[in-house]
Design a protein around this motif. Structure first.
Motif, PDB file in Angstrom:
ATOM      1  N   ALA B 276       5.254  15.813  18.754  1.00 50.53           N
ATOM      2  CA  ALA B 276       5.276  16.297  17.357  1.00 50.53           C
ATOM      3  C   ALA B 276       6.703  16.301  16.826  1.00 50.53           C
ATOM      4  O   ALA B 276       6.953  15.926  15.664  1.00 50.53           O
ATOM      5  N   LYS B 277       7.658  16.697  17.679  1.00 53.11           N
ATOM      6  CA  LYS B 277       9.065  16.694  17.254  1.00 53.11           C
ATOM      7  C   LYS B 277       9.545  15.266  16.990  1.00 53.11           C
ATOM      8  O   LYS B 277      10.282  15.014  16.040  1.00 53.11           O
ATOM      9  N   ARG B 278       9.099  14.323  17.851  1.00 53.63           N
ATOM     10  CA  ARG B 278       9.490  12.913  17.653  1.00 53.63           C
ATOM     11  C   ARG B 278       8.878  12.359  16.369  1.00 53.63           C
ATOM     12  O   ARG B 278       9.521  11.612  15.638  1.00 53.63           O
ATOM     13  N   LEU B 279       7.596  12.727  16.115  1.00 51.93           N
ATOM     14  CA  LEU B 279       6.942  12.263  14.885  1.00 51.93           C
ATOM     15  C   LEU B 279       7.690  12.793  13.661  1.00 51.93           C
ATOM     16  O   LEU B 279       7.929  12.058  12.707  1.00 51.93           O
ATOM     17  N   PHE B 280       8.062  14.080  13.705  1.00 55.79           N
ATOM     18  CA  PHE B 280       8.776  14.688  12.580  1.00 55.79           C
ATOM     19  C   PHE B 280      10.091  13.938  12.330  1.00 55.79           C
ATOM     20  O   PHE B 280      10.404  13.578  11.185  1.00 55.79           O
ATOM     21  N   ALA B 281      10.842  13.699  13.401  1.00 53.84           N
ATOM     22  CA  ALA B 281      12.129  13.000  13.260  1.00 53.84           C
ATOM     23  C   ALA B 281      11.905  11.582  12.738  1.00 53.84           C
ATOM     24  O   ALA B 281      12.610  11.113  11.837  1.00 53.84           O
ATOM     25  N   PHE B 282      10.864  10.879  13.300  1.00 52.84           N
ATOM     26  CA  PHE B 282      10.628   9.502  12.872  1.00 52.84           C
ATOM     27  C   PHE B 282      10.166   9.443  11.423  1.00 52.84           C
ATOM     28  O   PHE B 282      10.480   8.488  10.695  1.00 52.84           O
ATOM     29  N   SER B 283       9.397  10.466  10.988  1.00 53.29           N
ATOM     30  CA  SER B 283       8.879  10.451   9.613  1.00 53.29           C
ATOM     31  C   SER B 283      10.023  10.430   8.604  1.00 53.29           C
ATOM     32  O   SER B 283       9.923   9.775   7.553  1.00 53.29           O
ATOM     33  N   ILE B 284      11.125  11.134   8.903  1.00 52.99           N
ATOM     34  CA  ILE B 284      12.278  11.138   7.996  1.00 52.99           C
ATOM     35  C   ILE B 284      12.909   9.744   7.965  1.00 52.99           C
ATOM     36  O   ILE B 284      13.192   9.202   6.896  1.00 52.99           O
ATOM     37  N   LEU B 285      13.063   9.159   9.158  1.00 57.43           N
ATOM     38  CA  LEU B 285      13.621   7.808   9.246  1.00 57.43           C
ATOM     39  C   LEU B 285      12.725   6.820   8.509  1.00 57.43           C
ATOM     40  O   LEU B 285      13.204   5.928   7.802  1.00 57.43           O
ATOM     41  N   TYR B 286      11.394   6.978   8.657  1.00 52.58           N
ATOM     42  CA  TYR B 286      10.418   6.068   8.045  1.00 52.58           C
ATOM     43  C   TYR B 286      10.604   6.011   6.525  1.00 52.58           C
ATOM     44  O   TYR B 286      10.742   4.942   5.939  1.00 52.58           O
ATOM     45  N   LEU B 287      10.605   7.207   5.901  1.00 58.20           N
ATOM     46  CA  LEU B 287      10.686   7.241   4.438  1.00 58.20           C
ATOM     47  C   LEU B 287      12.007   6.656   3.958  1.00 58.20           C
ATOM     48  O   LEU B 287      12.048   5.894   2.989  1.00 58.20           O
ATOM     49  N   PHE B 288      13.080   7.024   4.672  1.00 58.42           N
ATOM     50  CA  PHE B 288      14.395   6.493   4.298  1.00 58.42           C
ATOM     51  C   PHE B 288      14.398   4.968   4.420  1.00 58.42           C
ATOM     52  O   PHE B 288      14.852   4.260   3.517  1.00 58.42           O
ATOM     53  N   ALA B 289      13.860   4.454   5.537  1.00 64.38           N
ATOM     54  CA  ALA B 289      13.891   3.008   5.784  1.00 64.38           C
ATOM     55  C   ALA B 289      13.018   2.252   4.779  1.00 64.38           C
ATOM     56  O   ALA B 289      13.397   1.161   4.326  1.00 64.38           O
ATOM     57  N   ILE B 290      11.846   2.806   4.429  1.00 64.88           N
ATOM     58  CA  ILE B 290      10.964   2.145   3.460  1.00 64.88           C
ATOM     59  C   ILE B 290      11.676   1.992   2.115  1.00 64.88           C
ATOM     60  O   ILE B 290      11.703   0.911   1.517  1.00 64.88           O
ATOM     61  N   PHE B 291      12.279   3.083   1.632  1.00 65.18           N
ATOM     62  CA  PHE B 291      12.923   3.031   0.315  1.00 65.18           C
ATOM     63  C   PHE B 291      14.227   2.234   0.370  1.00 65.18           C
ATOM     64  O   PHE B 291      14.547   1.518  -0.572  1.00 65.18           O
ATOM     65  N   ALA B 292      14.982   2.355   1.479  1.00 63.94           N
ATOM     66  CA  ALA B 292      16.193   1.547   1.630  1.00 63.94           C
ATOM     67  C   ALA B 292      15.801   0.070   1.685  1.00 63.94           C
ATOM     68  O   ALA B 292      16.471  -0.784   1.098  1.00 63.94           O
ATOM     69  N   GLY B 293      14.675  -0.225   2.362  1.00 61.39           N
ATOM     70  CA  GLY B 293      14.176  -1.597   2.463  1.00 61.39           C
ATOM     71  C   GLY B 293      13.856  -2.167   1.083  1.00 61.39           C
ATOM     72  O   GLY B 293      14.232  -3.292   0.756  1.00 61.39           O
ATOM     73  N   LEU B 294      13.181  -1.353   0.247  1.00 60.97           N
ATOM     74  CA  LEU B 294      12.846  -1.790  -1.114  1.00 60.97           C
ATOM     75  C   LEU B 294      14.109  -2.073  -1.917  1.00 60.97           C
ATOM     76  O   LEU B 294      14.192  -3.063  -2.650  1.00 60.97           O
ATOM     77  N   LEU B 295      15.101  -1.192  -1.757  1.00 60.86           N
ATOM     78  CA  LEU B 295      16.356  -1.317  -2.510  1.00 60.86           C
ATOM     79  C   LEU B 295      17.109  -2.585  -2.097  1.00 60.86           C
ATOM     80  O   LEU B 295      17.486  -3.398  -2.954  1.00 60.86           O
ATOM     81  N   ILE B 296      17.289  -2.759  -0.779  1.00 63.65           N
ATOM     82  CA  ILE B 296      18.041  -3.910  -0.280  1.00 63.65           C
ATOM     83  C   ILE B 296      17.297  -5.199  -0.618  1.00 63.65           C
ATOM     84  O   ILE B 296      17.885  -6.194  -1.036  1.00 63.65           O
ATOM     85  N   ASP B 297      15.957  -5.153  -0.468  1.00 67.08           N
ATOM     86  CA  ASP B 297      15.121  -6.312  -0.770  1.00 67.08           C
ATOM     87  C   ASP B 297      15.310  -6.743  -2.221  1.00 67.08           C
ATOM     88  O   ASP B 297      15.452  -7.936  -2.516  1.00 67.08           O
ATOM     89  N   HIS B 298      15.342  -5.758  -3.128  1.00 68.32           N
ATOM     90  CA  HIS B 298      15.478  -6.069  -4.553  1.00 68.32           C
ATOM     91  C   HIS B 298      16.851  -6.680  -4.840  1.00 68.32           C
ATOM     92  O   HIS B 298      16.963  -7.633  -5.612  1.00 68.32           O
ATOM     93  N   ILE B 299      17.890  -6.108  -4.196  1.00 69.38           N
ATOM     94  CA  ILE B 299      19.247  -6.604  -4.430  1.00 69.38           C
ATOM     95  C   ILE B 299      19.423  -7.998  -3.808  1.00 69.38           C
ATOM     96  O   ILE B 299      20.068  -8.876  -4.378  1.00 69.38           O
ATOM     97  N   ALA B 300      18.790  -8.207  -2.635  1.00 70.93           N
ATOM     98  CA  ALA B 300      18.983  -9.468  -1.905  1.00 70.93           C
ATOM     99  C   ALA B 300      18.056 -10.583  -2.388  1.00 70.93           C
ATOM    100  O   ALA B 300      18.309 -11.758  -2.095  1.00 70.93           O
ATOM    101  N   ALA B 301      16.990 -10.228  -3.155  1.00 74.91           N
ATOM    102  CA  ALA B 301      15.976 -11.212  -3.540  1.00 74.91           C
ATOM    103  C   ALA B 301      16.563 -12.493  -4.153  1.00 74.91           C
ATOM    104  O   ALA B 301      16.134 -13.600  -3.802  1.00 74.91           O
TER     105      ALA B 301
END
Lengths: 52, 309
Positions: B276-301
């Motif tokens: 549960a602690k690992r899921l909690f930690a990963f969930s924060i990374l997940y959301l950050f990575a998804i939105f960072a991915g969208l941002l970088i993808d848009h800039i790099a497109a």
């Protein structure tokens, strides 16, 4: 008159209270200064845009 | 005339840092980041000055929600270990000061956004603050174990707000970004609630593990994760993100599912609750990575054809 004979009530701030108040005053001054700059910049842009 | 000064212990010792803490800076940083992504990936271009005003108003509005939440929740914050040192329960800021601070910031942020950017985004910001401070904090949080499911909507609005600032409209794309955060919220908070449920129970907050039990919470976490994993890929399927983003989102989603599966299989009464602690930690990374991915993808497109993509 009896009222004027009374000692006015004054409070003495502790050094910590004085320090905290000074920090709050500086923060308020910075925020107000920032708002002035922001609204000035917006106004210049807004009226600049109307003329074009 | 002699004057006898007296020490007044009711005079505030609150520093600007205490008022900053009322704004929940860590939550605010996530709000700013997701709003920025909504603003940047929206079609068309927004000039930097309007973009700056938009992000500033959204950040201040989010901070106002935080201050109003801390004003109302001071009683339960004092009980929970995680929140007992906040400025109001610690006695550094009076509840009335926090209320006034929150209301002034809420009014200023909404009015400024309306006047300087557009009134659709101002209306959404006002609704977001109202939803978080009144619907979630004052009602849902203490009334139902579905508190963070429904209340999660408040935290899901920032990318939609950023999009509305940039375009003056709301379409299917920002609704998808809204849904990603909305569906992400329950597994994120329930993972936390699993290993912090004693704290919530002591404060009388009906979090899912206290009400429905650990087993049911773990099943529901897995259920939401099953929805979240494909939802993260939808921006690529709808064409407002590239296949490169789609692959990244799929990998992240599968990893989220793996952590949720490990949590589901966690033994009842497990004191460590490592999955549960690992899921909690990963969930924060997940959301950050998804939105960072969208941002970088848009800039790099624009460079993908050059790179041979």
């Amino acid at each position: 008159m009896a009222d004027t004979d009374k000692e006015p009530e004054r409070i003495q701030l502790t050094p910590q209270q004085q320090k905290a108040r000074r920090k709050r005053s500086i923060a308020i001054a910075l925020v107000l200064g920032g708002l002035v700059v922001l609204f000035y910049a917006y106004t210049i842009r807004y009226f600049g845009g109307i003329g074009q | 005339m002699s004057v006898t000064p007296t020490v007044d212990s009711t005079v505030s010792e609150a520093t600007p840092g205490d008022f900053l803490a009322l704004l929940k800076p860590r939550v605010m940083s996530l709000v700013v980041f997701t709003a920025l992504v909504g603003l940047v990936v929206a079609p068309g271009s927004i000039d930097p000055f309007t973009g700056f005003i938009s992000i500033l108003c959204i950040a201040i509005g989010a901070g106002a929600s935080g201050a109003l939440n801390m004003w109302f929740d001071a009683d339960i914050d004092a009980i929970m270990r995680r929140t007992a040192k906040r400025p109001i329960p610690a006695g550094r800021i009076q509840p009335g000061e926090a209320l006034a601070f929150g209301l002034v910031l809420a009014g200023f942020s909404v009015a400024t956004l309306g006047v300087m950017v557009n009134w659709l985004s101002a209306a959404i910001l006002a609704f977001t603050i109202f939803f978080y401070a009144v619907i979630y904090s004052m009602y849902l949080k203490r009334a139902t174990p579905q508190n963070i499911v429904i209340g999660g909507a408040a935290g899901s609005f920032p990318p939609l707000l950023g999009w509305a600032c940039a375009t003056g409209t709301v379409g299917i794309e920002p609704v998808i970004l809204f849904l990603i955060i909305f569906i992400w919220t329950p597994p994120h908070f329930w993972a936390l609630a699993l290993f912090a449920c004693k704290d919530y129970g002591a404060a009388g907050i009906p979090m899912m593990p206290n009400v429905a039990g650990e087993a049911s919470t773990k099943r529901q976490i897995f259920g939401y994760s099953l929805l979240l994993a494909p939802l993260g890929v939808v921006p690529a399927l709808l064409g407002f993100a590239s296949p490169v983003y789609g692959v990244l989102a799929a990998i992240l989603g599968l990893n989220f599912l793996r952590h949720a599966w490990n949590t589901l299989r966690m033994a009842d009464g497990d004191e460590q609750m490592t999955p549960a602690k690992r899921l909690f930690a990963f969930s924060i990374l997940y959301l950050f990575a998804i939105f960072a991915g969208l941002l970088i993808d848009h800039i790099a497109a624009p460079f993908y054809p050059v790179l041979g993509g």
